[in-house]
Enzyme design. Structure first.
Site, short mmCIF file in Angstrom:
data_model
loop_
_atom_site.label_atom_id
_atom_site.label_comp_id
_atom_site.label_asym_id
_atom_site.label_seq_id
_atom_site.Cartn_x
_atom_site.Cartn_y
_atom_site.Cartn_z
N GLN A 159 -2.11 -66.00 -76.67
CA GLN A 159 -1.58 -66.62 -77.87
C GLN A 159 -2.65 -67.46 -78.54
O GLN A 159 -3.39 -68.18 -77.86
CB GLN A 159 -0.37 -67.50 -77.52
CG GLN A 159 0.41 -67.94 -78.74
CD GLN A 159 1.63 -68.79 -78.36
OE1 GLN A 159 1.66 -69.40 -77.29
NE2 GLN A 159 2.63 -68.84 -79.21
N PRO A 289 -5.81 -74.36 -70.78
CA PRO A 289 -5.86 -75.28 -71.92
C PRO A 289 -4.52 -75.82 -72.40
O PRO A 289 -4.49 -76.69 -73.26
CB PRO A 289 -6.51 -74.43 -73.01
CG PRO A 289 -6.12 -73.02 -72.69
CD PRO A 289 -6.10 -72.97 -71.18
N GLU A 294 4.35 -68.98 -71.89
CA GLU A 294 5.60 -68.35 -71.50
C GLU A 294 5.51 -66.84 -71.29
O GLU A 294 6.42 -66.08 -71.65
CB GLU A 294 6.66 -68.64 -72.57
CG GLU A 294 6.37 -68.06 -73.97
CD GLU A 294 5.52 -68.96 -74.85
OE1 GLU A 294 5.48 -68.71 -76.06
OE2 GLU A 294 4.93 -69.92 -74.32
N HIS A 318 11.13 -75.86 -70.43
CA HIS A 318 10.66 -75.41 -71.75
C HIS A 318 10.19 -73.97 -71.67
O HIS A 318 10.59 -73.12 -72.50
CB HIS A 318 9.54 -76.31 -72.24
CG HIS A 318 9.01 -75.95 -73.60
ND1 HIS A 318 9.49 -76.54 -74.75
CD2 HIS A 318 8.08 -75.06 -73.99
CE1 HIS A 318 8.85 -76.02 -75.79
NE2 HIS A 318 7.99 -75.12 -75.35
N GLU A 319 9.35 -73.66 -70.69
CA GLU A 319 8.81 -72.30 -70.61
C GLU A 319 9.89 -71.29 -70.25
O GLU A 319 9.87 -70.16 -70.75
CB GLU A 319 7.66 -72.26 -69.60
CG GLU A 319 6.52 -73.22 -69.89
CD GLU A 319 5.96 -73.12 -71.31
OE1 GLU A 319 6.00 -72.01 -71.89
OE2 GLU A 319 5.49 -74.14 -71.83
N HIS A 322 11.80 -70.19 -73.27
CA HIS A 322 11.12 -69.18 -74.09
C HIS A 322 11.57 -67.76 -73.73
O HIS A 322 11.34 -66.82 -74.51
CB HIS A 322 9.61 -69.29 -73.90
CG HIS A 322 8.94 -70.19 -74.86
ND1 HIS A 322 8.99 -70.00 -76.23
CD2 HIS A 322 8.15 -71.28 -74.67
CE1 HIS A 322 8.28 -70.94 -76.84
NE2 HIS A 322 7.77 -71.74 -75.91
N GLU A 341 9.01 -72.24 -81.02
CA GLU A 341 8.85 -73.54 -80.36
C GLU A 341 9.96 -74.53 -80.68
O GLU A 341 10.36 -75.31 -79.83
CB GLU A 341 7.49 -74.13 -80.71
CG GLU A 341 6.30 -73.30 -80.23
CD GLU A 341 6.22 -73.15 -78.72
OE1 GLU A 341 7.01 -73.80 -78.02
OE2 GLU A 341 5.37 -72.38 -78.26
N ASP A 395 -6.03 -73.96 -89.43
CA ASP A 395 -5.13 -74.76 -88.62
C ASP A 395 -3.73 -74.69 -89.18
O ASP A 395 -3.52 -74.81 -90.40
CB ASP A 395 -5.59 -76.21 -88.57
CG ASP A 395 -6.88 -76.39 -87.80
OD1 ASP A 395 -7.17 -75.54 -86.93
OD2 ASP A 395 -7.60 -77.36 -88.07
N TYR A 403 7.29 -78.00 -83.08
CA TYR A 403 8.19 -78.25 -81.96
C TYR A 403 9.32 -79.20 -82.34
O TYR A 403 10.50 -78.88 -82.16
CB TYR A 403 7.42 -78.85 -80.79
CG TYR A 403 6.49 -77.92 -80.06
CD1 TYR A 403 6.75 -77.51 -78.76
CD2 TYR A 403 5.31 -77.47 -80.65
CE1 TYR A 403 5.87 -76.68 -78.07
CE2 TYR A 403 4.43 -76.63 -79.98
CZ TYR A 403 4.71 -76.24 -78.69
OH TYR A 403 3.84 -75.41 -78.02
N GLY A 576 -5.69 -79.22 -73.55
CA GLY A 576 -6.05 -79.66 -74.89
C GLY A 576 -5.23 -80.82 -75.40
O GLY A 576 -5.73 -81.68 -76.13
#
Length: 623
Positions: A159, A289, A294, A318-319, A322, A341, A395, A403, A576
């Protein structure tokens, strides 16, 4: 700003769910219309990939994947070619039925890669002989010293549009594909993928090598094809959930993941059958990172969630969520990633509420609201719109928009129409559009058809278009309240007035500790910071979320005693979410922080994933 249709408009919603089986999502019409995707070179109206078959070997010495990829293709009657996505792949040949096909590789564009155009000559299946390039953006080959087992390791991160650097397919989230794979790796390592493992013990594949076979019969977006190779063991949590990890992590992983079965039970009760077979998680080395990825059947997780007290296991919820929002129903283009998300963040809270209680969930929502408010104050208005049309490689909106604003839209809908009604809608939504793509426009049309049903007063109350297509928050958004923060806020006020650090700290949960650190005065003296460290032992905390909040405060105030903990944190993990803000904060501290940032980054960079390296390279400029 684009205008969008209102309640009375006739917007066509794809009827893909009528054309799929509940288990595999095998489409009757593989050429169903898709929206334009500027993140891909593909031309799906002409020809599209429906199945990927990989036969590859992981060459750790050269740090490449090499072998063959067969693609099954559906095409329009007059199609003459198919356009694939490719980022620095070395193409050796492309064949169909043993005969060579002509192909061209177009000009490479940053991030987007180059189009690989293949003349089909009537073929509906082609075979590409190729290899990835060293440094492929989706692959990270780790040296033994970077792993817990002191053995080589490889993992992928697809992703959003990185898988084109190791798989020559159409790398667009709307073009769903099944896949199978045969992967050869070193004999002492295990290969796992986001698919059913057909050969758990592998097969001999030559001296010092073993091959593993996989199958994914459900149609998935190509970014969810994922692989990892390492010294891995499996711990079963229930008969259909478990954990993959390096042996030395197994005991900690088993403890932290003990609630996976209960999470699955709650999610299925809310939103219907889990349709992917098994649900396992893989705990990766520290350079991963993200918090989690998911990948179907095999979520990839950061080791930073191993806090030792199950305080960060909402990441698993959360995952898992998904598996419905994101994997089962997927944004067709990345400008609509909030459909993945935002929905998932809402479902995460619903799972958490059932397992951990309403009050703990409300505290998490208050933290989410505070982060969202900060973003709304600092971001450009255009960056606070849910539906985006970003240029390739640009970006997107801040994660708090994707989210948190997305989740708050669903929480607002729940408050207005009721919990039973939104649960009924969402369960039907996942059934109707299972294994299919989704856009903001299609979602709004579907919601209006099945939930609003022509009620003009309800339409006005919901403010759906304002949520999706307007900046900021609509006027029907309401701030959450959490009684669990009353004590915390009083402790903050007492400390701000010169009092001692929070005496109740030892009894607080993670959210309360985060609230305390996030709402303390931003400017603190050395003496006040010393008092916090002496009382709360913040430099030594094992909770990565709490440590991050403390280090952010310490850097802001140039607190030298926290620098060793900061250096350990930045060199021991590469997430990250933590890494980029801390380097940004250091670089903002002039002559004090910039030398620290450069010194730490020089040591840490090699251990970061290329995704994180690229971001921090822009932050930590040379002296």
């Amino acid at each position: 700003m684009l205008r969008r249709t209102l309640l009375t408009s006739a917007v066509a919603v794809p009827v893909l769910a009528a054309c799929v089986t509940p288990t595999t999502g095998a489409a009757v019409d593989p050429m169903a219309p898709l929206p334009a995707d500027n993140s891909s070179h593909a031309q799906p109206a002409v020809a599209r990939v429906t199945h990927v078959s990989l036969d590859l070997e992981a060459d750790f010495a050269r740090k490449v994947m090499t072998g063959k990829c067969k693609l099954r293709i559906a095409s329009a009657p007059d199609a003459r070619e198919i356009v694939l996505d490719n980022d620095n792949l070395v193409i050796r040949s492309i064949k169909a039925n043993g005969r060579d096909l002509q192909y061209t590789v177009g000009e490479r564009r940053p991030t987007l890669g180059a189009p690989l155009t293949v003349q089909l000559d009537g073929a509906d299946e082609i075979e590409i002989d190729y290899e990835s390039s060293p440094g492929a953006s989706a692959l990270q080959f780790l040296e033994p010293a970077q792993t817990a087992s002191n053995k080589k390791f490889l993992f992928s991160q697809g992703q959003a549009i990185l898988n084109r650097s190791w798989i020559p397919t159409q790398d667009s989230p709307g073009i769903r594909q099944t896949y199978d794979a045969r992967i050869v790796g070193p004999a002492d390592l295990k290969v796992v993928m986001s698919a059913e493992m057909l050969t758990p013990n592998g097969e001999t594949a030559g001296e010092g090598k073993r091959a593993f076979r996989f199958r994914m019969p459900q149609r998935i977006p190509p970014y969810l094809i994922a692989i990892a190779i390492g010294d891995l063991v499996h711990h079963a949590v229930t008969d259909r959930t478990g954990v993959w990890c390096e042996p030395s992590v197994r005991e900690r992983a088993a403890y932290e993941c003990a609630d996976m079965g209960n999470m699955m039970r709650v999610a299925e009760a809310l939103y219907g059958e889990y349709r992917w077979g098994r649900y396992d998680v893989l705990i990766l080395p520290p350079s991963f990172p993200y918090g989690g990825m998911e990948n179907p059947r095999l979520t990839f997780l950061t080791p930073t969630f191993l806090a030792g007290d199950r305080s960060l296991v909402s990441l698993i919820a959360h995952e898992l969520a998904h598996s419905w929002s994101g994997n089962l129903v997927t944004n067709a283009v990345w400008g609509d990633s909030w459909l993945n998300e935002g929905f998932t963040s809402y479902i995460e809270d619903r799972i958490g509420e059932e397992l951990f209680g309403i009050e703990e969930t409300r505290m998490a929502e208050v933290l989410s609201w505070a982060a969202l408010q900060q973003t709304l104050q600092t971001a450009q208005p255009a960056q606070t719109v849910l539906h985006q049309d970003p240029a390739p490689g640009a970006d997107g909106p801040p994660s708090t928009i994707v989210y948190d604003k997305g989740a708050w839209m669903l929480r607002t809908i729940e408050r207005i129409i009721g919990r039973n009604q939104i649960d009924t809608y969402l369960r039907g939504y996942f059934d109707r559009h299972a294994f299919g793509p989704m856009t903001s426009e299609w979602f709004l049309a579907d919601f209006r058809q099945h939930a609003v049903r022509g009620d003009a007063a309800l339409e006005a109350q919901l403010m759906l278009d304002q949520w999706v297509y307007q900046p900021g928050l609509p006027s029907n958004a309401q701030a959450p309240v959490a009684s669990g923060f009353t004590e915390v806020d009083q402790a903050v006020q007492a400390f701000a007035g010169g009092g001692a650090p929070a005496a109740a700290w030892a009894n607080w949960n993670t959210a309360q500790r985060q609230r305390y650190l996030q709402t303390l005065p931003r400017e603190l003296s050395r003496a006040r910071l010393d008092a916090l460290q002496a009382a709360l032992h913040l430099n030594e905390t094992g909770n990565s979320e709490v440590l991050f909040d403390w280090l952010a405060l310490a850097v802001r105030n140039r607190y030298q005693p926290a620098v060793p903990a900061l250096e350990t944190f930045l060199t021991s993990q590469g997430r990250g979410k933590f890494v980029r803000p801390l380097y940004t904060a250091l670089m903002g501290q002039g002559d004090w922080g910039q030398p620290i940032a450069r010194r730490i980054y020089a040591r840490a960079r090699a251990g970061y994933h290329p995704i994180v390296q690229a971001g921090v390279d822009r932050i930590v400029t040379p002296a």
